[in-house]
Scaffold this motif. Structure first.
Motif, short mmCIF file in Angstrom:
data_model
loop_
_atom_site.label_atom_id
_atom_site.label_comp_id
_atom_site.label_asym_id
_atom_site.label_seq_id
_atom_site.Cartn_x
_atom_site.Cartn_y
_atom_site.Cartn_z
N UNK A 291 0.81 -1.21 0.00
CA UNK A 291 0.00 0.00 0.00
C UNK A 291 0.85 1.26 0.00
N UNK A 292 2.04 1.18 0.58
CA UNK A 292 2.92 2.35 0.70
C UNK A 292 4.32 1.95 0.29
N UNK A 293 5.02 2.88 -0.42
CA UNK A 293 6.36 2.62 -0.92
C UNK A 293 7.26 3.78 -0.50
N UNK A 294 8.46 3.45 -0.02
CA UNK A 294 9.39 4.49 0.42
C UNK A 294 10.81 4.12 0.00
N UNK B 164 7.77 8.97 1.08
CA UNK B 164 6.94 7.80 0.80
C UNK B 164 5.78 8.20 -0.10
N UNK B 165 5.29 7.23 -0.85
CA UNK B 165 4.12 7.45 -1.72
C UNK B 165 3.10 6.35 -1.46
N UNK B 166 1.85 6.66 -1.72
CA UNK B 166 0.80 5.67 -1.62
C UNK B 166 0.69 4.87 -2.91
N UNK B 167 -0.16 3.87 -2.89
CA UNK B 167 -0.34 3.00 -4.05
C UNK B 167 -0.78 3.79 -5.28
N UNK B 168 -1.59 4.82 -5.08
CA UNK B 168 -2.11 5.59 -6.21
C UNK B 168 -1.00 6.27 -7.00
N UNK B 169 0.14 6.54 -6.38
CA UNK B 169 1.26 7.20 -7.07
C UNK B 169 2.32 6.22 -7.54
N UNK B 170 2.14 4.93 -7.26
CA UNK B 170 3.10 3.93 -7.74
C UNK B 170 2.94 3.77 -9.24
N UNK C 137 -1.97 1.27 -14.95
CA UNK C 137 -3.14 0.41 -15.15
C UNK C 137 -4.41 1.12 -14.68
N UNK C 138 -4.31 1.96 -13.66
CA UNK C 138 -5.48 2.72 -13.21
C UNK C 138 -5.95 3.70 -14.27
N UNK C 139 -4.98 4.34 -14.96
CA UNK C 139 -5.34 5.24 -16.06
C UNK C 139 -6.04 4.48 -17.17
N UNK C 140 -5.54 3.27 -17.48
CA UNK C 140 -6.17 2.47 -18.52
C UNK C 140 -7.59 2.08 -18.12
N UNK C 141 -7.77 1.70 -16.87
CA UNK C 141 -9.10 1.36 -16.38
C UNK C 141 -10.04 2.56 -16.46
N UNK D 228 -4.03 21.05 -1.73
CA UNK D 228 -3.63 20.13 -2.80
C UNK D 228 -2.14 19.86 -2.74
N UNK D 229 -1.78 18.61 -3.05
CA UNK D 229 -0.37 18.23 -3.02
C UNK D 229 -0.07 17.28 -4.18
N UNK D 230 1.11 17.42 -4.76
CA UNK D 230 1.55 16.53 -5.83
C UNK D 230 3.04 16.27 -5.68
N UNK D 231 3.39 14.97 -5.68
CA UNK D 231 4.81 14.59 -5.64
C UNK D 231 5.30 14.39 -7.07
N UNK D 232 6.34 15.09 -7.41
CA UNK D 232 6.88 15.03 -8.76
C UNK D 232 8.37 15.36 -8.69
N UNK D 233 8.92 15.87 -9.77
CA UNK D 233 10.33 16.27 -9.79
C UNK D 233 10.44 17.64 -10.42
N UNK D 234 11.31 18.47 -9.88
CA UNK D 234 11.70 19.71 -10.53
C UNK D 234 12.97 19.43 -11.31
N UNK D 235 12.95 19.72 -12.59
CA UNK D 235 14.11 19.47 -13.45
C UNK D 235 14.82 20.79 -13.70
N UNK D 236 16.05 20.87 -13.23
CA UNK D 236 16.85 22.07 -13.43
C UNK D 236 17.53 22.02 -14.79
N UNK D 237 17.30 23.04 -15.61
CA UNK D 237 17.81 23.07 -16.98
C UNK D 237 18.81 24.20 -17.16
#
Length: 789
Positions: free
Chosen positions: A61-64, A246-252, A258-262, A515-524
């Protein structure tokens, strides 16, 4: 012997006399029900396979991820309220040298307990055996990677692990619920050049100098536990050990794919059949409305002879029900066949122990109920008209239309028009509602073709814009840790490298209010040629010296506008927290990323500019020499080739879209032909008496035919532009509904698509015209003038 009532005999006669129109309605209903059964059945099969696999093989359920933590940390994690089970692992991306593959590949090494039975995300063995405990050279490999490279048990791979070159012997092939879709980062699967490798836990730990430690933790939650609270406390425990959040299953990533496909399949299983069956209801409405009008005298006689309103209404509803039900039963069979094919396609993309299509009783019942509602909806107005007629009213002729000069007839241009065209326009303008409904029905035929075809245009636009305009590198490389910018100079000295540009990717949590979103900032870098940022006209623009640049998808997820402040929590290093304004929003079709000038990002991280990846442009003539050199670089973690990414996108998302929409386009063409033919037959039925009268008055067959077909082609010509507008609107709605976080569907419809839709409509109109011409040649003047049927 079956005894039929008089109304049942009449029903059979009506069906036979209107068989061509009934077949057209049944064909439209067949397409709608087939699309419903195919998509809904595939959705149910995919969801059931996912649920069963997750449950039986203990998907976490959770990944870290952490830089390094002691194995004893699991005891503290178990004490967190809501944690059911926890497992510490070692996970490491290593460059691979695969037999028969010139380009470098990447293997994700995941530690495996010898027993495997109590592991979270435990593997399902497809072939071979588990690696022996303590054997540093034995591994399992993922099924997709094995098939793409034709590897079997006994194959040998070369890997660079912790700076040392190791030979790895394949003992078996496996799958895991953690990698149902084997993708890395935020990209699409490349089964040939990326695979998952499972190795004995103690062995992998010793190779990475992590015998008593771990760098990856997965856990399951108790029923009713708060995922957010568990993640918050877990992050606090892991922060001293370099936790990356850590992230939840929804962000794995695999689950997200597969959730997007569903989600997309569920939307398609609702919207597309609804459109098709609405058209079927429209055709039923037109046919029954005309039939009830033609049979006024029969209705009056039936009522005079004592037939109740309910019996007569039931008679006309049975016409609709029998027609639609026939198409629906064929549609259920066709949908089942197509559903098995779609499930087979899913099995190529998503790796489950079992995935099969099953035509459930509930799905069949749903299809029949939907078709029933479609038939009842289409027949409602005609039946209402029948119920409103009194016997005396029905026995008499319809009240004649009130004729008067229309606005066009007052124009001087009117007298210059050909006589045939004036007759047609006068007839159409005297019945504006009927004319409007006919035009709408014809326009829907073009709209449905556009709706089916636009996905191909969107797919081509995603590839063109993302991989030709924005991403211009030949290969991207990810390092196993951050390096100074000097490493970019080292890369430029490798054989075949024409240009190298570094970047710094920092994992972050972005917050805007709740609202919160885990992502990456890419330095260019400020001056770039291989990864561009462009404006709406696709002109290259520089990143602002300060502030955050967001992709459109990220901005939509966080409800951001230019000028809004965003809280940034860096999830690595010193874990700084800061707040910056949004200075630019970019329209990118893939991913939900943020960008910053690398100097500004380094200042926020309070360190000198570093890089953890690079984009390279290659001299294609020296590519093989470059691949050999890069395979042995100890600093390298993974590589990704742009052209391979494009092919991967086409073979996963692209192929799914192509196959699904090819079937929908065929269905749309069938429906277009049905609409146009039905409209032509109704027009012939309505004008039969008038045409016969014209023949008696001396008009030739050719003149009568031209008169009728001119009306049909005039309506078709008006309907095609309207259909293009309706098709554009439907495409816009579908694009919005199908857009997901992994990629956004752009609303792009090419001129070619509009042209194909117009050609389909015109060809259908031509076929209908030929059919009408043949019927006019057989027109029995005496019979037509004697009866209004």
């Amino acid at each position: 012997m079956i005894h039929l009532t008089s109304l049942q005999l009449k029903l059979l006669r009506d069906l036979w006399r209107l068989r061509a129109q009934a077949i057209a309605i049944a064909a439209v209903a067949m397409c709608g029900i087939a699309s419903l059964v195919t998509m809904r059945g595939a959705y149910e099969a995919l969801r059931l396979a996912q649920h069963t696999y997750y449950q039986q093989y203990r998907f976490a359920d959770v990944f870290a991820s952490v830089r390094r933590a002691p194995l004893g940390i699991t005891s503290a994690i178990r004490n967190i309220d809501g944690v059911a089970d926890v497992q510490a692992r070692v996970v490491f991306d290593a460059p691979l040298d695969v037999p028969g593959l010139n380009e470098p590949a990447t293997g994700r090494l995941v530690s495996l307990n010898p027993a495997n039975q109590h592991d979270l995300n435990r593997v399902y063995l497809r072939a071979g055996r588990l690696p022996d405990a303590g054997n540093r050279h034995e591994i399992l490999i993922s099924e997709a990677f094995a098939h793409a490279n034709t590897l079997q048990a006994g194959a040998v791979l070369q890997a660079v692990i912790n700076g040392r070159r190791e030979s790895l012997n394949v003992t078996g092939i496996a799958i895991s619920p953690e990698y149902i879709n084997e993708a890395r980062g935020s990209g699409f699967p490349d089964y040939r050049r990326f695979g998952v490798l499972w190795m004995d836990q103690e062995t992998l730990g010793s190779l990475l100098d992590m015998r008593e430690g771990c760098n990856d933790i997965v856990l399951t939650l108790t029923p009713g536990a708060s995922e957010a609270e568990v993640i918050h406390r877990l992050d606090g425990l892991l922060e001293p050990f370099g936790g990356l959040g850590a992230i939840g299953r929804e962000d794995q990533l695999s689950h997200q794919f597969i959730s997007n496909e569903l989600a997309q399949t569920k939307v398609s299983a609702t919207v597309i059949p609804a459109i098709f069956l609405s058209v079927a209801a429209f055709l039923v409405h037109n046919v029954l409305l005309r039939l009830s009008s033609l049979q006024r005298m029969q209705i009056g006689l039936l009522k005079s002879f004592g037939f109740s309103n309910a019996a007569i209404a039931s008679h006309y509803m049975q016409f609709a029900l029998l027609t639609v039900a026939t198409g629906s039963l064929i549609g259920i069979a066709l949908g089942s066949w197509l559903g098995h094919g779609l499930a087979h396609l899913y099995a190529r993309f998503f790796h489950f122990p079992t995935l099969s299509f099953s035509l459930s009783a509930s799905l069949v019942l749903t299809a029949l109920i939907v078709s029933l509602l479609s038939a009842l909806l289409g027949s409602g107005l005609a039946v209402y008209r029948v119920l409103q007629m009194t016997p005396a009213e029905a026995m008499g002729p319809e009240s004649p239309l009130r004729y008067q000069r229309n606005s066009l007839e007052r124009l001087s241009l009117w007298q210059r028009l050909p006589l045939v065209l004036r007759m047609v326009l006068r007839n159409l303008l005297r019945t504006p509602l009927k004319t409007s409904l006919t035009i709408f029905g014809l326009s829907m035929s073009a709209a449905l073709v556009i709706t089916g075809l636009f996905s191909f245009d969107a797919l081509n636009e995603i590839i063109r814009f993302q991989y030709r305009v924005l991403q211009r590198e030949d290969i991207s490389v990810i390092f196993n840790e951050e390096h100074s910018t000097d490493i970019i100079n080292q890369l430029t000295r490798l054989p075949g490298v024409l240009r190298a540009e570094g970047f710094l990717s920092a994992p972050v949590a972005l917050r805007v209010r709740h609202r919160e979103k885990r992502t990456a900032i890419i330095g260019l870098e400020r001056q770039r040629q291989l990864r561009l940022t462009v404006d709406a006209l696709e002109r290259s623009i520089e990143l602002p010296a300060e502030g955050l640049v967001c992709s459109r998808m990220l901005a939509d997820l966080l409800h951001l506008q230019i000028g809004d402040k965003v809280e940034i929590d860096f999830l690595a290093g010193r874990r700084q927290k800061t707040e910056v304004p949004v200075t630019l929003i970019l329209d990118e079709p893939i991913g939900a990323f943020a960008y910053m000038d690398v100097q500004a990002l380094s200042r926020l991280l309070q360190k000198t500019p570093m890089v953890n990846g690079a984009w390279l442009a290659l001299d294609i003539t020296n590519a093989e020499t470059f691949y050999r050199a890069i395979k042995v670089l100890p600093a390298l973690a993974s590589t990704s080739l742009r052209e391979v990414t494009i092919q991967s996108f086409l073979s996963t998302v692209g192929e799914n879209i192509r196959i699904n929409n090819s079937v929908l386009v065929i269905f749309a063409c069938v429906i277009a032909a049905g609409i146009i033919y039905n409209s032509a037959r109704i027009a012939l039925s309505e004008h039969a008496t008038e045409l016969a009268s014209l023949r008696i008055l001396g008009f030739t067959r050719a003149e009568v035919t031209v008169l009728l077909l001119t009306e049909q082609w005039l309506l078709t010509t008006i309907a095609i532009p309207l259909g293009c507008l309706i098709g554009y609107g439907l495409a816009a709605a579908i694009a919005k509904l199908l857009s997901q976080e992994l990629f956004r569907i752009p609303l792009i419809i090419s001129g070619r698509t509009f042209l194909i839709a117009a050609i389909v409509v015109m060809l259908s109109g031509l076929a209908s015209s030929v059919s009408i011409w043949l019927r006019l040649q057989k027109l029995d003047l005496i019979a037509v003038l004697k009866t209004r049927e």
